[in-house]
Design a protein around this motif. Sequence first.
Motif, PDB file in Angstrom:
ATOM      1  N   MET A   1    -108.665  23.593  38.322  1.00 14.44           N
ATOM      2  CA  MET A   1    -109.227  24.902  38.660  1.00 14.44           C
ATOM      3  C   MET A   1    -108.537  25.975  37.819  1.00 14.44           C
ATOM      4  O   MET A   1    -107.307  26.042  37.767  1.00 14.44           O
ATOM      5  CB  MET A   1    -109.035  25.195  40.146  1.00 14.44           C
ATOM      6  N   THR A   2    -109.324  26.805  37.140  1.00 13.56           N
ATOM      7  CA  THR A   2    -108.763  27.843  36.272  1.00 13.56           C
ATOM      8  C   THR A   2    -108.065  28.909  37.105  1.00 13.56           C
ATOM      9  O   THR A   2    -108.594  29.378  38.118  1.00 13.56           O
ATOM     10  CB  THR A   2    -109.864  28.490  35.426  1.00 13.56           C
ATOM     11  N   ARG A   3    -106.897  29.299  36.655  1.00  8.09           N
ATOM     12  CA  ARG A   3    -106.106  30.277  37.388  1.00  8.09           C
ATOM     13  C   ARG A   3    -106.483  31.687  36.960  1.00  8.09           C
ATOM     14  O   ARG A   3    -106.585  31.983  35.772  1.00  8.09           O
ATOM     15  CB  ARG A   3    -104.619  30.033  37.143  1.00  8.09           C
ATOM     16  N   ARG A   4    -106.663  32.555  37.935  1.00  4.92           N
ATOM     17  CA  ARG A   4    -106.931  33.962  37.637  1.00  4.92           C
ATOM     18  C   ARG A   4    -105.682  34.623  37.070  1.00  4.92           C
ATOM     19  O   ARG A   4    -104.554  34.208  37.376  1.00  4.92           O
ATOM     20  CB  ARG A   4    -107.369  34.700  38.900  1.00  4.92           C
ATOM     21  N   PRO A   5    -105.847  35.682  36.270  1.00  4.01           N
ATOM     22  CA  PRO A   5    -104.667  36.376  35.744  1.00  4.01           C
ATOM     23  C   PRO A   5    -103.895  37.125  36.821  1.00  4.01           C
ATOM     24  O   PRO A   5    -104.453  37.497  37.858  1.00  4.01           O
ATOM     25  CB  PRO A   5    -105.264  37.349  34.720  1.00  4.01           C
ATOM     26  N   TYR A   6    -102.628  37.323  36.557  1.00  4.10           N
ATOM     27  CA  TYR A   6    -101.786  38.211  37.368  1.00  4.10           C
ATOM     28  C   TYR A   6    -102.261  39.636  37.106  1.00  4.10           C
ATOM     29  O   TYR A   6    -102.365  40.071  35.960  1.00  4.10           O
ATOM     30  CB  TYR A   6    -100.333  38.036  36.942  1.00  4.10           C
ATOM     31  N   VAL A   7    -102.551  40.381  38.173  1.00  4.49           N
ATOM     32  CA  VAL A   7    -103.152  41.713  38.046  1.00  4.49           C
ATOM     33  C   VAL A   7    -102.128  42.786  38.378  1.00  4.49           C
ATOM     34  O   VAL A   7    -101.609  42.849  39.502  1.00  4.49           O
ATOM     35  CB  VAL A   7    -104.377  41.861  38.959  1.00  4.49           C
ATOM     36  N   LEU A   8    -101.823  43.617  37.383  1.00  2.00           N
ATOM     37  CA  LEU A   8    -100.871  44.712  37.546  1.00  2.00           C
ATOM     38  C   LEU A   8    -101.609  46.039  37.417  1.00  2.00           C
ATOM     39  O   LEU A   8    -102.224  46.317  36.394  1.00  2.00           O
ATOM     40  CB  LEU A   8     -99.771  44.608  36.487  1.00  2.00           C
ATOM     41  N   LEU A   9    -101.579  46.843  38.472  1.00  2.88           N
ATOM     42  CA  LEU A   9    -102.160  48.183  38.424  1.00  2.88           C
ATOM     43  C   LEU A   9    -101.095  49.170  37.967  1.00  2.88           C
ATOM     44  O   LEU A   9     -99.981  49.174  38.493  1.00  2.88           O
ATOM     45  CB  LEU A   9    -102.690  48.616  39.794  1.00  2.88           C
TER      46      LEU A   9
END
Length: 228
Positions: A1-9
């Motif tokens: 399963m492809t991992r979503r990116p780490y999201v930094l606001l």
Amino acid sequence: MTRRPYVLLSVAVSVDGYIDDASPARLKLSNAADFDRVDQVRADSDAILIGAETLRRDNPRLLVDSADRRAARIAAGKPEYPLKIAVSARGDLDPELRFWHHGGEKLVYTTHTGVAKLGDRLAGLAQVVALGPDIDLGALLDDLGHRGIARLMVEGGTRIHTQFLAADLADELQMAVAPIVVGHAAAPRFLGPAAYPARRMHLADVSQIGDVALLRYLPRQTAVRDDR
């Protein structure tokens, strides 16, 4: 399963929570040292995302300014610049904006309606991807994961930050608080009304950058309550 990116606001706000004032000129909330910090955050990211409203209002280039940081990216086997991403539900994007003519690869996420409106206006400037009838941020992150994006920096504006936090898709929030009070009812705020997750964020770090306070929150980690 492809991992979503780490999201930094990433955001800079006034003491009263605004990201700009109501004048035509851009209000610079950060100081020089904090702008340099943001440049490092950009250099550490695989992609930088911005909403169409902010793109039209600020007309940014959205680059890594430091030549040394760009050289370090190349030495690490990365592109000189992070992938630049614009999000527009309506496809109302001007090909003359500086965003398209500086840096490396560009990507646009839009809707079926937005694709029809854009036509071939961004041909040769950006890849355009339709997410469906609406902007689905989960689908957007899935697509970025398939593209090998591991770290995504989100630079706003209000609507985009609101959507990421309301959908519980932000892993980190870096908020620079400037010693300025805006107080204009028509000025844009950091966040708009939404059904946000009903929990306290975890405050991971507080630091001082000149006259700016940098707060680092981890929205998905619940803060420890003290009920004494």
